[in-house]
Structures are given as structure tokens and as C-alpha cells.
Design an enzyme around this catalytic site. Structure first.
Site, short mmCIF file in Angstrom:
data_model
loop_
_atom_site.label_atom_id
_atom_site.label_comp_id
_atom_site.label_asym_id
_atom_site.label_seq_id
_atom_site.Cartn_x
_atom_site.Cartn_y
_atom_site.Cartn_z
CG ASN A 105 -202.41 -30.39 -52.44
OD1 ASN A 105 -203.42 -30.21 -52.78
ND2 ASN A 105 -201.37 -29.69 -53.10
NE ARG A 106 -207.74 -28.62 -52.47
CZ ARG A 106 -206.88 -27.68 -52.62
NH1 ARG A 106 -205.73 -27.99 -52.91
NH2 ARG A 106 -207.39 -26.64 -52.21
CG HIS A 125 -203.25 -27.88 -46.45
ND1 HIS A 125 -202.51 -28.39 -47.21
CD2 HIS A 125 -203.60 -26.66 -46.65
CE1 HIS A 125 -202.33 -27.60 -48.36
NE2 HIS A 125 -202.93 -26.64 -47.99
CG HIS A 184 -199.32 -23.29 -46.59
ND1 HIS A 184 -199.62 -22.24 -47.13
CD2 HIS A 184 -200.13 -24.36 -47.26
CE1 HIS A 184 -200.74 -22.56 -48.03
NE2 HIS A 184 -200.86 -23.59 -48.14
CB SER A 185 -193.80 -19.60 -46.01
OG SER A 185 -193.54 -19.43 -44.74
CG ASP A 223 -204.41 -23.88 -55.55
OD1 ASP A 223 -203.47 -24.73 -54.92
OD2 ASP A 223 -205.47 -23.67 -54.99
CD GLU A 243 -198.81 -24.95 -50.49
OE1 GLU A 243 -199.25 -26.16 -50.03
OE2 GLU A 243 -199.29 -24.10 -51.18
C1 GLA Z 1 -202.91 -24.60 -50.52
C2 GLA Z 1 -203.91 -25.19 -51.44
C3 GLA Z 1 -204.69 -23.98 -52.04
C4 GLA Z 1 -205.18 -23.53 -50.55
C5 GLA Z 1 -204.02 -23.05 -49.76
C6 GLA Z 1 -204.76 -22.42 -48.42
O1 GLA Z 1 -201.79 -23.97 -51.25
O2 GLA Z 1 -203.37 -25.45 -52.77
O3 GLA Z 1 -205.72 -24.52 -52.72
O4 GLA Z 1 -206.10 -24.23 -49.90
O5 GLA Z 1 -203.46 -24.07 -49.39
O6 GLA Z 1 -205.71 -21.36 -48.52
#
Ligand code: GLA
Length: 344
Positions: A79-80, A105, A179-180, A245, A309
Site C-alpha cells: 500500500n501507500r 507497494h 496481492h492475488s 479501494d 490484502e
Molecule cells: C492495491 C491498491 C490499488 C492498486 C492495486 C494495484 O490494491 O490499493 O489502488 O494500486 O494495488 O493496481
């Protein structure tokens, strides 16, 4: 229980290996050392018909192209991280910016894009693969040599266990995840809108337009994020133009507990997710737009799969009020996620 290993390519002088696991009920998992990636997962529907329920590619080479983390292990930080920076021990660390001004990520070359050491592991009731990777001090901007291990184990209870361990020689931040992209209908349907989803989370972390948490914590009650009772993913999706998301705050507290349950009504396939993590990112495949052609040449359109995730909250390094992601020398980072498959 079966385990087969074969070399399919070479990458930077190292063998790329596929590992095929199978349990006594025919459940099959294919893993690869590039990215410690899950390539495919075949599970039965209610009539016993096996189908792959994950998005991805047939060949290793395709994973090097446009690949939105299909089946990957994500790290150092899933994540961010806002502004691609954090301060730790009074020092500022600047990370790779790979999503506008932010870090996503693990950066430009996260754990999904590196070669892991890999070897088979097994006991009387499970088979699997252990992956190891030593992320060097300064990797994508992070401090400390981080020694990571991810073990996938398939057992006779139709469970896939993902166990994570990490140690460091300097204080750093760690948040590993998987991240599946799942579509429990297999090839029957190209969207997941009718999947029934339940998430054991009463609260979530609201975020800005770039998906960085504002720091607030809100109740899901009365919002399209309320999945406390099972309902279809599509039911309230229209209320969220960008799709789902979001980081959900799981109601469990550190112990391995049921975090989410997904039922695909037509096939009868059910996936339960258990985790020790405090958060769960639910992503409804919003960025997929049909340009990626995956397994069998199939185009992957919007909402053709979902991701769940298990992880710590986004931007925790800059949000002292969130559960900490700091790992110090002498400590052991430990995390466990279990996917359990059944039918109804
Ligand atoms: C995660 C993020 C999404 C996106 C996907 C990959 O799930 O939360 O915003 O970046 O990865 O595309």
C-alpha cells in the site's frame, strides 16, 4: 500431497522456477520465485469441477510487462506511504516515488519484482515453498538490511497458509502482504459483482483522492463499506465512482481471526480469509480496463477480479495514531494469513 519443481526461464543469470503443489482433494497451487508470486490456484466448485480462480499470466515473461501485482508478494511496504517519505529516529528517509508523489507497494522495484531464494518444505499434512530475500540497506530508500521469509503451505484442510518473517539490523518500516486477484467464478464470469462479500470490520480509514489516509477513523455503518453482513460487491458499487479501494480496520485484535468471507453463488465456491493483520485492503479491480490480456489471452476488464490484502494501514509511518509498522534490530516481524476454500 504432491510437489513438483521445474525451471522455466533464466532471469539475470538465475533460474526462474515454477513450483506446483497439490493436495489430496486436487487443489493445486502454482508458485514462482520471481516476486514470490502465486501464479494460479485451482479449486473445486460444488460439483467438484476444478478451475483457476486467480488472474495472472501463463508465462514468466509476461510477469515482467504490464503487471498490476498479480499474485505477488508486496513489500517492503504494501500500500501507500504519503509523500514517499518518513522520519524514523530523527532522520528523514526518502523513498522511491512510483505513484505521483507517493510510494506504492515497495517502490519501483518492490519485492514483487525481485528473485527470491526458494526451496520446498513439507510435513505430513502439507506441502509448500519457502522464499527468502535479503533486501539491502537503502533498498528503494528504506534503512536497514531486511531479511525476509515467506512460506506458502497447502494442507489437507484445503487451506493455503502464508507465513511471513523478517528481521533487520537497523530500525525500519515493514508491511508485507499478498496481492492475488480472485474471481471465484473461474472462467464462467468476467466480473465479480455478484460475489457475496463479508468483511469483519466496523471501521475504516478514510483517504484523500490519492488514497492516502487522512488519519481519521470512521464507522462503516450507513456507508457502502458496510460488509458486516454478507452482500454482493455490486450492490452499492455505483455509489463509489472510483470503486472499492479501501483499508478496513478489522475487528479482531492481533490473533489469527476470520477477516473476510466470499461466496460465489453460482459455482458455490467459498473463500475465507484469516489473518493476524489489523487491516484489510479491499480493491475491486478498478484499474483493470481490458488492456491486459492474461491467462489464455483473456482480457481483464474492470471488476474482473477483487483483491483482499491483509496488511497494516496505509501510511502508518506518517500516522503515529495507527498501529506501528516499525521493526527494530532484535525483534522479529511475524504475520500469518490463511485462505481456506470450501463450497456451499
Ligand atoms: C492495491 C491498491 C490499488 C492498486 C492495486 C494495484 O490494491 O490499493 O489502488 O494500486 O494495488 O493496481
Amino acid at each position: 500431497m504432491k510437489l513438483e519443481e521445474r525451471t522455466v526461464a533464466e532471469y539475470h543469470g538465475r533460474p526462474v522456477k515454477f513450483f506446483d503443489l497439490e493436495n489430496g482433494h486436487g487443489l493445486r497451487v502454482r508458485l514462482m520465485n520471481y516476486g514470490a508470486t502465486l501464479i494460479s490456484l485451482h479449486i473445486p466448485d460444488r460439483t467438484g469441477r476444478l478451475e483457476d480462480i486467480t488472474l495472472g499470466f501463463d508465462s514468466f515473461e509476461d510477469y515482467l510487462g504490464n503487471n498490476p501485482y498479480f499474485g505477488a508478494t508486496v513489500g517492503r511496504y504494501a500500500n501507500r506511504i504519503g509523500g514517499a517519505r518518513f522520519v524514523l529516529g530523527g532522520q528523514e528517509y526518502l523513498l522511491a516515488r512510483n505513484e505521483g508523489p507517493n510510494h506504492l507497494h515497495g517502490g519501483l522495484k518492490g519485492f514483487d519484482k525481485v528473485m527470491w531464494e526458494a526451496g520446498p518444505v513439507s510435513d505430513s499434512r502439507s506441502v509448500g515453498v519457502r522464499f527468502n530475500y535479503l533486501s539491502p540497506d537503502g533498498d528503494e530508500g528504506y534503512p536497514g538490511n531486511l531479511d525476509c521469509q515467506v512460506t506458502y503451505l497447502l494442507n489437507e484442510n484445503d487451506e493455503l497458509h502464508l507465513a511471513y518473517l523478517a528481521t533487520t539490523d537497523r530500525p525500519t518500516h515493514v508491511n508485507l502482504s499478498h496481492h492475488s486477484y480472485f474471481n471465484l467464478a473461474g472462467s464462467r464470469k468476467d466480473n465479480i459483482l455478484e460475489h457475496e462479500l463479508q468483511i469483519m470490520a466496523s471501521r475504516f480509514t478514510p483517504a484523500d483522492e490519492r488514497l492516502i489516509p487522512t488519519g481519521e477513523i470512521k464507522e462503516v455503518a450507513g456507508t457502502p463499506l458496510d460488509f458486516l453482513k454478507p452482500r454482493s460487491i455490486g450492490q452499492r458499487l455505483k455509489e463509489l465512482p472510483a470503486g472499492y479501494d479501501h483499508n478496513f480496520i478489522l475487528d479482531s485484535r492481533g490473533e489469527l481471526a476470520l477477516a473476510a468471507r466470499v461466496v460465489e453463488p453460482e459455482s458455490g465456491r467459498v473463500m475465507e480469509l484469516y489473518t493476524t493483520e489489523p487491516g484489510l485492503q479491499f480493491y475491486s479491480g478498478n484499474f483493470l480496463d481490458g488492456t491486459i490480456r492474461g491467462k489464455g489471452g483473456r482480457p481483464y476488464g474492470r471488476h474482473s477480479a477483487f483483491c483482499l490484502e491483509p496488511q497494516h494501514f496505509p501510511d502508518s509511518p506518517n500516522k503515529p495514531q495507527f498501529p506501528s509498522t516499525v521493526l527494530k534490530p532484535g525483534e522479529i516481524y511475524k504475520s500469518l494469513t490463511v485462505f481456506k476454500f470450501l463450497t456451499v
